[in-house]
Write a protein that holds these residues in place. Structure first.
Motif, PDB file in Angstrom:
ATOM      1  N   LEU A 141       2.226  -6.714  -1.885  1.00  0.00           N
ATOM      2  CA  LEU A 141       1.270  -5.626  -1.855  1.00  0.00           C
ATOM      3  C   LEU A 141       1.497  -4.899  -3.193  1.00  0.00           C
ATOM      4  O   LEU A 141       0.473  -4.096  -3.600  1.00  0.00           O
ATOM      5  CB  LEU A 141       1.328  -4.985  -0.436  1.00  0.00           C
ATOM      6  CG  LEU A 141       0.959  -5.601   0.796  1.00  0.00           C
ATOM      7  CD1 LEU A 141       1.137  -4.767   1.889  1.00  0.00           C
ATOM      8  CD2 LEU A 141      -0.450  -5.960   0.561  1.00  0.00           C
ATOM      9  N   THR A 142       2.661  -4.801  -3.732  1.00  0.00           N
ATOM     10  CA  THR A 142       2.805  -3.728  -4.693  1.00  0.00           C
ATOM     11  C   THR A 142       2.312  -4.535  -5.905  1.00  0.00           C
ATOM     12  O   THR A 142       2.122  -3.826  -7.054  1.00  0.00           O
ATOM     13  CB  THR A 142       4.189  -3.521  -5.092  1.00  0.00           C
ATOM     14  OG1 THR A 142       5.018  -4.585  -5.469  1.00  0.00           O
ATOM     15  CG2 THR A 142       4.894  -3.135  -4.012  1.00  0.00           C
ATOM     16  N   TYR A 143       1.722  -5.663  -5.965  1.00  0.00           N
ATOM     17  CA  TYR A 143       1.117  -6.584  -7.176  1.00  0.00           C
ATOM     18  C   TYR A 143      -0.261  -6.283  -7.121  1.00  0.00           C
ATOM     19  O   TYR A 143      -0.890  -6.554  -7.945  1.00  0.00           O
ATOM     20  CB  TYR A 143       1.471  -7.867  -6.879  1.00  0.00           C
ATOM     21  CG  TYR A 143       2.701  -8.553  -6.875  1.00  0.00           C
ATOM     22  CD1 TYR A 143       3.820  -7.724  -7.381  1.00  0.00           C
ATOM     23  CD2 TYR A 143       3.158  -9.935  -6.323  1.00  0.00           C
ATOM     24  CE1 TYR A 143       5.243  -8.270  -7.434  1.00  0.00           C
ATOM     25  CE2 TYR A 143       4.380 -10.446  -6.446  1.00  0.00           C
ATOM     26  CZ  TYR A 143       5.336  -9.382  -6.807  1.00  0.00           C
ATOM     27  OH  TYR A 143       6.608  -9.961  -7.011  1.00  0.00           O
ATOM     28  N   TRP A 144      -0.807  -5.630  -6.008  1.00  0.00           N
ATOM     29  CA  TRP A 144      -2.209  -5.379  -5.810  1.00  0.00           C
ATOM     30  C   TRP A 144      -2.711  -4.223  -5.867  1.00  0.00           C
ATOM     31  O   TRP A 144      -3.933  -3.920  -6.038  1.00  0.00           O
ATOM     32  CB  TRP A 144      -2.780  -6.197  -4.691  1.00  0.00           C
ATOM     33  CG  TRP A 144      -2.443  -7.712  -4.625  1.00  0.00           C
ATOM     34  CD1 TRP A 144      -1.392  -8.726  -4.225  1.00  0.00           C
ATOM     35  CD2 TRP A 144      -3.519  -8.599  -5.143  1.00  0.00           C
ATOM     36  NE1 TRP A 144      -1.616  -9.904  -4.561  1.00  0.00           N
ATOM     37  CE2 TRP A 144      -2.820 -10.094  -5.095  1.00  0.00           C
ATOM     38  CE3 TRP A 144      -4.786  -8.645  -5.634  1.00  0.00           C
ATOM     39  CZ2 TRP A 144      -3.420 -11.192  -5.588  1.00  0.00           C
ATOM     40  CZ3 TRP A 144      -5.313  -9.747  -6.155  1.00  0.00           C
ATOM     41  CH2 TRP A 144      -4.785 -10.897  -6.039  1.00  0.00           C
ATOM     42  N   PHE A 145      -1.820  -3.213  -5.226  1.00  0.00           N
ATOM     43  CA  PHE A 145      -2.088  -1.688  -4.885  1.00  0.00           C
ATOM     44  C   PHE A 145      -1.223  -0.934  -5.585  1.00  0.00           C
ATOM     45  O   PHE A 145      -0.007  -1.114  -5.356  1.00  0.00           O
ATOM     46  CB  PHE A 145      -2.327  -1.752  -3.287  1.00  0.00           C
ATOM     47  CG  PHE A 145      -3.185  -2.523  -2.655  1.00  0.00           C
ATOM     48  CD1 PHE A 145      -4.641  -1.915  -2.490  1.00  0.00           C
ATOM     49  CD2 PHE A 145      -2.833  -3.804  -1.844  1.00  0.00           C
ATOM     50  CE1 PHE A 145      -5.662  -2.734  -1.767  1.00  0.00           C
ATOM     51  CE2 PHE A 145      -3.690  -4.518  -1.324  1.00  0.00           C
ATOM     52  CZ  PHE A 145      -5.198  -4.078  -1.377  1.00  0.00           C
ATOM     53  N   ALA A 230      -4.420  -2.742 -15.040  1.00  0.00           N
ATOM     54  CA  ALA A 230      -4.183  -1.389 -15.615  1.00  0.00           C
ATOM     55  C   ALA A 230      -3.444  -0.216 -14.351  1.00  0.00           C
ATOM     56  O   ALA A 230      -2.591   0.546 -14.911  1.00  0.00           O
ATOM     57  CB  ALA A 230      -5.361  -0.647 -16.250  1.00  0.00           C
ATOM     58  N   ASP A 231      -4.125  -0.406 -13.379  1.00  0.00           N
ATOM     59  CA  ASP A 231      -3.716   0.510 -12.312  1.00  0.00           C
ATOM     60  C   ASP A 231      -2.068   0.188 -11.696  1.00  0.00           C
ATOM     61  O   ASP A 231      -1.325   1.121 -11.805  1.00  0.00           O
ATOM     62  CB  ASP A 231      -4.517   0.465 -10.971  1.00  0.00           C
ATOM     63  CG  ASP A 231      -5.662   1.455 -10.865  1.00  0.00           C
ATOM     64  OD1 ASP A 231      -5.838   2.229 -12.197  1.00  0.00           O
ATOM     65  OD2 ASP A 231      -6.359   1.534 -10.102  1.00  0.00           O
ATOM     66  N   ILE A 232      -1.816  -1.096 -11.741  1.00  0.00           N
ATOM     67  CA  ILE A 232      -0.632  -1.527 -11.238  1.00  0.00           C
ATOM     68  C   ILE A 232       0.474  -1.187 -12.601  1.00  0.00           C
ATOM     69  O   ILE A 232       1.481  -0.640 -12.237  1.00  0.00           O
ATOM     70  CB  ILE A 232      -0.228  -2.985 -11.097  1.00  0.00           C
ATOM     71  CG1 ILE A 232      -1.514  -3.207  -9.748  1.00  0.00           C
ATOM     72  CG2 ILE A 232       1.017  -3.517 -10.667  1.00  0.00           C
ATOM     73  CD1 ILE A 232      -1.072  -2.644  -8.535  1.00  0.00           C
ATOM     74  N   ASP A 233       0.124  -1.352 -13.562  1.00  0.00           N
ATOM     75  CA  ASP A 233       1.086  -1.258 -14.761  1.00  0.00           C
ATOM     76  C   ASP A 233       1.332   0.131 -14.919  1.00  0.00           C
ATOM     77  O   ASP A 233       2.318   0.667 -15.135  1.00  0.00           O
ATOM     78  CB  ASP A 233       0.354  -1.726 -16.204  1.00  0.00           C
ATOM     79  CG  ASP A 233       0.471  -3.241 -15.966  1.00  0.00           C
ATOM     80  OD1 ASP A 233       0.978  -3.785 -15.186  1.00  0.00           O
ATOM     81  OD2 ASP A 233      -0.415  -3.834 -17.097  1.00  0.00           O
TER      82      ASP A 233
END
Length: 437
Positions: A141-145, A230-233
């Motif tokens: 889930l950390t890969y997506w949110f 961009a949000d995840i990075d």
């Protein structure tokens, strides 16, 4: 004024577009992941329902059952960190499918159990097979949110626990009553066989449905992928990147997380593994009736965990959103112990306990994922989950031991209440600046 107004409108439009994009991601992956967890949790705790017939048929004491139920978590503990590291390397799609198919096959083998030793060995192997599923999904889930959207998402995912109780308990009771004696098998044997089949089927479906990450998602446009990535990075900046096991072991924050999670898991598995026994002890007769009444607390938990999860994300506050449900669980377990012979009050107390302890788990994971990312998250999340889930061994074993020793469930309930207070205090020790993101 006009320029500022236009900028505000543009910003609002961008926020709405981004919210819409995250809804698209949510509806693509979350229902499927929740279904996986419903099946996983059902196969993990249906032994608690099987106990109603199995212990009598096989002559298992409360201590034997508690030890066997808990041995699952020893296997889980030993293989969880390696499993999460492997998933980070080979990808979620293949690894989650492997986990589900393996545990489904092992769950079916429980129908052949005849001795305590066989029971112990299979529970241990089931833990090995399932190790890595839950922390793997948390990492996935950390890969997506990003972190500020994660508490609500994890709460939805972990709604699989109460859903498994709502659907699984009556289903297990019905199977045990309806199939008892068919083809020369006991009801609990049929239950293990029938409830193992979905794990294998959904495991195979995972290979075709799940994507490893944003970049591999064919259902997203290139522009959508850029926005999400961009949000995840951006969310990873400033988080721990050291991923050696030694670095994780030396991090005091990780050990504090282990203590908090251990306390909460004590309550979670004390509730889910012993719920049918606690309901039966109030005087309820019939497996289906026990299953239907056992579903009520899980229904209350679904409402509580999602409402409190949304509140935690909206307010970007984590600690008190954990402390309050932990204390709710404490009061619920005390009520269940004091009014053990009153069905109505016991169900109300167990409902409060379920709403509390099952809310703690999804909200807890917003704490460590606030300061761990990437490979550090793979090791850190698995390490925390491994140590914390040792409570899954300690809790059912001690409850069974105390039940044999005192002929009452009360001592075990008081123990769980104390552990939830310990978890609440440890949560307040955590610095708000670390986790309120």
């Amino acid at each position: 004024m006009t320029t500022a107004t236009n900028a505000g409108v543009a910003s609002g439009s961008n926020d709405q577009a981004k919210d819409g994009l995250y809804k698209k991601v949510f509806w693509r992956i979350m229902p499927f992941l929740m279904l996986c967890y419903v099946i996983a949790y059902l196969d993990r705790v249906n032994v608690g329902f099987a106990k109603l017939q199995m212990s009598v048929d096989l002559g298992f004491s409360e201590t034997v059952f508690g030890l066997g139920a808990g041995l699952f978590f020893i296997g889980y503990f030993l293989f969880e960190v390696p499993s999460n590291i492997l998933m980070h390397k080979v990808g979620a799609r293949v690894w989650i499918a492997r986990i589900m198919i393996t545990w489904g096959l092992l769950s079916a083998v429980f129908m052949f159990v005849e001795t305590p030793t066989q029971f112990y060995v299979l529970r241990f192997l089931l833990g090995l097979a399932e190790a890595g599923f839950y922390p793997g999904i948390i990492m996935y889930l950390t890969y997506w949110f990003p972190s500020h959207r994660r508490a609500k998402v994890i709460a939805v995912f972990m709604s699989g626990i109460p859903v498994a109780g709502i659907l699984g308990n009556p289903l297990s009771g019905w199977i045990m009553d309806a199939f008892h004696g068919s083809s020369g098998m006991e009801g609990w044997q049929w239950m293990f066989l029938i409830e193992a089949i979905p794990a294998v089927l959904i495991g195979l479906a995972t290979l075709f449905y799940l994507d490893n990450d944003v970049k591999s998602a064919k259902w997203l446009s290139d522009d959508e992928k850029k926005v999400l990535q961009a949000d995840i990075d951006g969310d990873q900046k400033g988080k721990e990147s050291a991923h050696g096991f030694g670095a994780i072991v030396k991090d005091g924050r990780v050990w504090l997380m282990c203590l908090i999670y251990f306390a909460f898991v004590m309550g979670q598995y004390g509730l889910t593994l012993w719920m049918p026994t606690l309901v039966k002890a109030t005087g309820v007769v019939g497996n289906l009736q026990i299953g239907l009444l056992s579903a009520i607390p899980f229904g209350c938990a679904i409402v509580a965990m999602n409402l409190i999860g949304r509140s935690a994300d909206r307010m970007r506050e984590r600690r008190w959103h954990l402390v309050v449900p932990a204390l709710m669980g404490c009061v619920g377990f005390i009520g269940a112990a004091v009014f053990a012979d009153n069905t109505a009050i016991s169900i109300a107390s167990l409902s409060l306990a379920a709403a509390g302890v099952l809310t703690c788990a999804p909200l807890f994971w917003s704490l460590p994922t606030s300061f761990l990312s990437g490979a550090a998250a793979a090791v850190g999340i698995a390490a925390i989950n491994s140590v914390g889930n040792l409570a899954g061994f300690v809790s059912p074993y001690l409850i069974g031991y105390f039940k044999d020793l005192t002929k009452s469930n009360a001592t075990g309930m008081y123990m769980l209440a104390v552990m939830l207070v310990v978890g609440a205090i440890a949560t307040l020790v955590t610095k708000p600046s670390v986790v309120n993101k």
